[in-house]
Design a protein around this motif. Structure first.
Motif, PDB file in Angstrom:
ATOM      1  N   VAL A 178    -102.249  -1.682  43.497  1.00  0.00           N
ATOM      2  CA  VAL A 178    -101.411  -2.436  42.573  1.00  0.00           C
ATOM      3  C   VAL A 178    -100.414  -1.481  41.916  1.00  0.00           C
ATOM      4  CG1 VAL A 178    -103.198  -4.159  42.109  1.00  0.00           C
ATOM      5  CG2 VAL A 178    -103.008  -2.157  40.621  1.00  0.00           C
ATOM      6  N   THR A 179     -99.248  -2.000  41.566  1.00  0.00           N
ATOM      7  CA  THR A 179     -98.227  -1.191  40.911  1.00  0.00           C
ATOM      8  C   THR A 179     -97.728  -1.898  39.660  1.00  0.00           C
ATOM      9  OG1 THR A 179     -96.502  -2.200  42.280  1.00  0.00           O
ATOM     10  CG2 THR A 179     -97.457  -0.128  43.075  1.00  0.00           C
ATOM     11  N   SER A 180     -97.083  -1.148  38.808  1.00  0.00           N
ATOM     12  CA  SER A 180     -96.531  -1.701  37.570  1.00  0.00           C
ATOM     13  C   SER A 180     -95.265  -2.501  37.846  1.00  0.00           C
ATOM     14  CB  SER A 180     -96.216  -0.558  36.601  1.00  0.00           C
ATOM     15  OG  SER A 180     -95.447  -1.015  35.512  1.00  0.00           O
ATOM     16  N   LYS A 181     -95.001  -3.463  36.998  1.00  0.00           N
ATOM     17  CA  LYS A 181     -93.758  -4.233  37.088  1.00  0.00           C
ATOM     18  C   LYS A 181     -92.549  -3.341  36.816  1.00  0.00           C
ATOM     19  CE  LYS A 181     -93.886  -5.675  32.225  1.00  0.00           C
ATOM     20  NZ  LYS A 181     -93.927  -6.822  31.284  1.00  0.00           N
ATOM     21  N   HIS A 182     -92.802  -2.156  36.250  1.00  0.00           N
ATOM     22  CA  HIS A 182     -91.724  -1.215  35.932  1.00  0.00           C
ATOM     23  C   HIS A 182     -91.360  -0.331  37.120  1.00  0.00           C
ATOM     24  CE1 HIS A 182     -92.065  -2.328  31.721  1.00  0.00           C
ATOM     25  NE2 HIS A 182     -93.363  -2.087  31.778  1.00  0.00           N
ATOM     26  N   GLY A 183     -92.118  -0.451  38.218  1.00  0.00           N
ATOM     27  CA  GLY A 183     -91.832   0.362  39.403  1.00  0.00           C
ATOM     28  C   GLY A 183     -92.410   1.756  39.295  1.00  0.00           C
ATOM     29  N   SER A 184     -91.658   2.738  39.705  1.00  0.00           N
ATOM     30  CA  SER A 184     -92.106   4.132  39.695  1.00  0.00           C
ATOM     31  C   SER A 184     -92.145   4.686  38.274  1.00  0.00           C
ATOM     32  CB  SER A 184     -91.157   4.985  40.553  1.00  0.00           C
ATOM     33  OG  SER A 184     -91.209   6.346  40.182  1.00  0.00           O
ATOM     34  N   LEU A 185     -93.213   5.425  37.957  1.00  0.00           N
ATOM     35  CA  LEU A 185     -93.316   6.053  36.644  1.00  0.00           C
ATOM     36  C   LEU A 185     -92.204   7.085  36.450  1.00  0.00           C
ATOM     37  CD1 LEU A 185     -94.776   6.573  33.986  1.00  0.00           C
ATOM     38  CD2 LEU A 185     -96.366   8.071  35.207  1.00  0.00           C
ATOM     39  N   TYR A 186     -91.877   7.827  37.498  1.00  0.00           N
ATOM     40  CA  TYR A 186     -90.805   8.821  37.433  1.00  0.00           C
ATOM     41  C   TYR A 186     -89.490   8.156  37.047  1.00  0.00           C
ATOM     42  CZ  TYR A 186     -87.572  12.534  38.873  1.00  0.00           C
ATOM     43  OH  TYR A 186     -86.591  13.491  38.896  1.00  0.00           O
ATOM     44  N   LYS A 210     -98.720  15.093  26.206  1.00  0.00           N
ATOM     45  CA  LYS A 210    -100.136  15.055  25.816  1.00  0.00           C
ATOM     46  C   LYS A 210    -100.321  14.475  24.416  1.00  0.00           C
ATOM     47  CE  LYS A 210    -100.333  19.951  24.376  1.00  0.00           C
ATOM     48  NZ  LYS A 210     -99.225  20.613  25.034  1.00  0.00           N
ATOM     49  N   TYR A 211     -99.235  14.300  23.687  1.00  0.00           N
ATOM     50  CA  TYR A 211     -99.308  13.728  22.344  1.00  0.00           C
ATOM     51  C   TYR A 211     -99.078  12.217  22.344  1.00  0.00           C
ATOM     52  CZ  TYR A 211     -98.823  18.656  21.175  1.00  0.00           C
ATOM     53  OH  TYR A 211     -99.007  20.011  21.109  1.00  0.00           O
ATOM     54  N   HIS A 212     -98.400  11.712  23.364  1.00  0.00           N
ATOM     55  CA  HIS A 212     -98.108  10.273  23.451  1.00  0.00           C
ATOM     56  C   HIS A 212     -98.439   9.808  24.868  1.00  0.00           C
ATOM     57  CE1 HIS A 212     -96.050  10.824  19.632  1.00  0.00           C
ATOM     58  NE2 HIS A 212     -95.333  11.782  20.183  1.00  0.00           N
ATOM     59  N   HIS A 213     -99.725   9.668  25.117  1.00  0.00           N
ATOM     60  CA  HIS A 213    -100.165   9.414  26.498  1.00  0.00           C
ATOM     61  C   HIS A 213    -100.376   7.924  26.734  1.00  0.00           C
ATOM     62  CE1 HIS A 213    -101.535  10.556  30.370  1.00  0.00           C
ATOM     63  NE2 HIS A 213    -102.788  10.207  30.165  1.00  0.00           N
ATOM     64  N   TRP A 214     -99.259   7.186  26.849  1.00  0.00           N
ATOM     65  CA  TRP A 214     -99.323   5.739  27.016  1.00  0.00           C
ATOM     66  C   TRP A 214     -99.153   5.319  28.470  1.00  0.00           C
ATOM     67  CZ3 TRP A 214     -94.961   4.816  29.538  1.00  0.00           C
ATOM     68  CH2 TRP A 214     -93.866   5.651  29.290  1.00  0.00           C
ATOM     69  N   CYS A 215     -98.775   6.262  29.355  1.00  0.00           N
ATOM     70  CA  CYS A 215     -98.447   5.884  30.738  1.00  0.00           C
ATOM     71  C   CYS A 215     -99.664   5.307  31.476  1.00  0.00           C
ATOM     72  CB  CYS A 215     -97.847   7.049  31.516  1.00  0.00           C
ATOM     73  SG  CYS A 215     -98.660   8.629  31.292  1.00  0.00           S
ATOM     74  N   SER A 216    -100.856   5.764  31.116  1.00  0.00           N
ATOM     75  CA  SER A 216    -102.065   5.241  31.748  1.00  0.00           C
ATOM     76  C   SER A 216    -102.207   3.741  31.495  1.00  0.00           C
ATOM     77  CB  SER A 216    -103.298   5.975  31.219  1.00  0.00           C
ATOM     78  OG  SER A 216    -104.474   5.446  31.774  1.00  0.00           O
ATOM     79  N   ASP A 217    -101.917   3.315  30.276  1.00  0.00           N
ATOM     80  CA  ASP A 217    -102.027   1.900  29.942  1.00  0.00           C
ATOM     81  C   ASP A 217    -100.971   1.066  30.678  1.00  0.00           C
ATOM     82  OD1 ASP A 217    -103.013  -0.353  28.128  1.00  0.00           O
ATOM     83  OD2 ASP A 217    -100.883  -0.306  27.631  1.00  0.00           O
ATOM     84  N   LYS A 218     -99.726   1.513  30.625  1.00  0.00           N
ATOM     85  CA  LYS A 218     -98.619   0.734  31.175  1.00  0.00           C
ATOM     86  C   LYS A 218     -98.598   0.726  32.702  1.00  0.00           C
ATOM     87  CE  LYS A 218     -94.785   1.019  28.811  1.00  0.00           C
ATOM     88  NZ  LYS A 218     -94.569  -0.309  28.182  1.00  0.00           N
ATOM     89  N   PHE A 219     -99.047   1.833  33.324  1.00  0.00           N
ATOM     90  CA  PHE A 219     -98.929   1.954  34.770  1.00  0.00           C
ATOM     91  C   PHE A 219    -100.262   1.884  35.524  1.00  0.00           C
ATOM     92  CE2 PHE A 219     -94.788   3.156  33.455  1.00  0.00           C
ATOM     93  CZ  PHE A 219     -93.958   2.889  34.527  1.00  0.00           C
TER      94      PHE A 219
END
Length: 222
Positions: free
Chosen positions: A62-70, A82-91
Motif C-alpha cells: 500500500v502507498t500513501s495518497k501523497h505518493g513518494s515521501l521524497y 528526529k524531532y518531528h517524526h510524523w512521516c511514519s503516520d502519514k506514509f
C-alpha cells in the motif's frame, strides 16, 4: 467487539529481520501488508521479491495518497527529522488503515501483529483506533535480534538488510557511506533534498559526534 477471535488477523510487514523472522514463525494471517513510501532502499525491494517467491506468501503493498515521501518532502522544502517524526503516520499507518477500511468495511475489526524484537519492548503501544488491537508476537516470545537472525538462517533464508527510506535522518554514518558507495544516484538525490530543505538541521551526518550516535528509525507499520 469483545470476541478477539473474530477479528481479521493482519501482519504489518517491514521487510527487515524482525518481520521476516516473524512471518517464518507464523504466516497464518488473513493479510500481510507492506506500507511502501516508494523510497525504500533497493536492497529492500530486492529482498521482498526474493522472500515472496521463496515463501509463496502474498504481500499486499500500500502507498500513501501523497505518493513518494521524497517528492512530498522536496515540494515542501523539508526533510525527515528526529524531532518531528510524523512521516511514519502519514506514509505507513494511515495508508494501511485506509486500505483495511476500504477492503473490509467499517464494521470489521483487526488484530495487527507488529514485529519488534524483545529488546524494543518499550516501543509497544496500544492502537488509538477502537477497531484495531495491536499485538507484538516477538516480544511475547521474548525473542531478541540475534535469535531472530538464527531463525531466518535455520529456515534456509538469506538475511535481509536493514529496511528504511534511503533519505532517513536516522541513517547511521555507516549507512550513509554505504549509500554513497553503492547507490550514487540515491546519494545525490539525498544531497539535493538536504540542499532544498528549509530545515536547519543537517540530514546527512558523516562527520562529528552526531554521526556516531546509533539512532534507530521509529517507523511503525501499525
Amino acid at each position: 467487539r469483545s470476541d478477539w477471535q473474530s477479528m481479521k488477523q493482519i501482519a504489518s510487514f517491514g521487510c527487515g529481520v524482525d518481520s521476516v523472522a516473524g512471518l517464518l514463525l507464523n504466516s497464518n494471517y488473513d493479510e500481510i501488508i507492506f506500507a511502501d513510501t516508494l523510497d525504500e532502499l533497493p536492497s529492500t525491494y530486492q529482498y521482498m521479491e526474493y522472500f515472496e517467491k521463496k515463501s509463496g506468501l502474498k504481500i499486499t503493498k500500500v502507498t500513501s495518497k501523497h505518493g513518494s515521501l521524497y517528492d512530498y518532502f522536496f515540494k515542501g522544502k523539508s526533510q525527515s527529522s528526529k524531532y518531528h517524526h510524523w512521516c511514519s503516520d502519514k506514509f505507513k499507518i494511515q495508508p494501511i488503515r485506509k486500505y483495511l477500511r476500504e477492503k473490509y468495511g467499517k464494521k470489521e475489526t483487526f488484530e495487527m501483529s507488529i514485529f519488534i524484537d524483545f529488546s524494543e519492548f518499550h516501543r509497544m503501544r496500544e492502537s488509538d483506533r477502537k477497531y484495531i488491537k495491536n499485538k507484538y508476537p516477538l516480544v511475547e516470545q521474548k525473542l531478541n535480534r540475534d535469535q531472530l537472525k538464527e531463525i531466518i538462517k535455520s529456515k534456509g533464508y538469506l538475511l535481509p538488510e536493514k529496511s528504511g527510506c534511503y533519505h532517513c535522518c536516522f541513517t547511521t554514518k555507516k549507512g550513509w557511506i554505504k549509500l554513497r558507495n553503492n547507490e550514487p544516484e540515491l546519494w545525490e538525490k539525498t544531497k539535493d533534498l538536504e540542499n532544498n530543505s528549509n530545515t536547519k538541521e543537517s540530514l546527512i551526518k558523516i562527520r562529528g559526534k552526531d554521526s556516531q550516535t546509533l539512532f534507530e528509525c521509529r517507523c511503525f507499520n501499525g
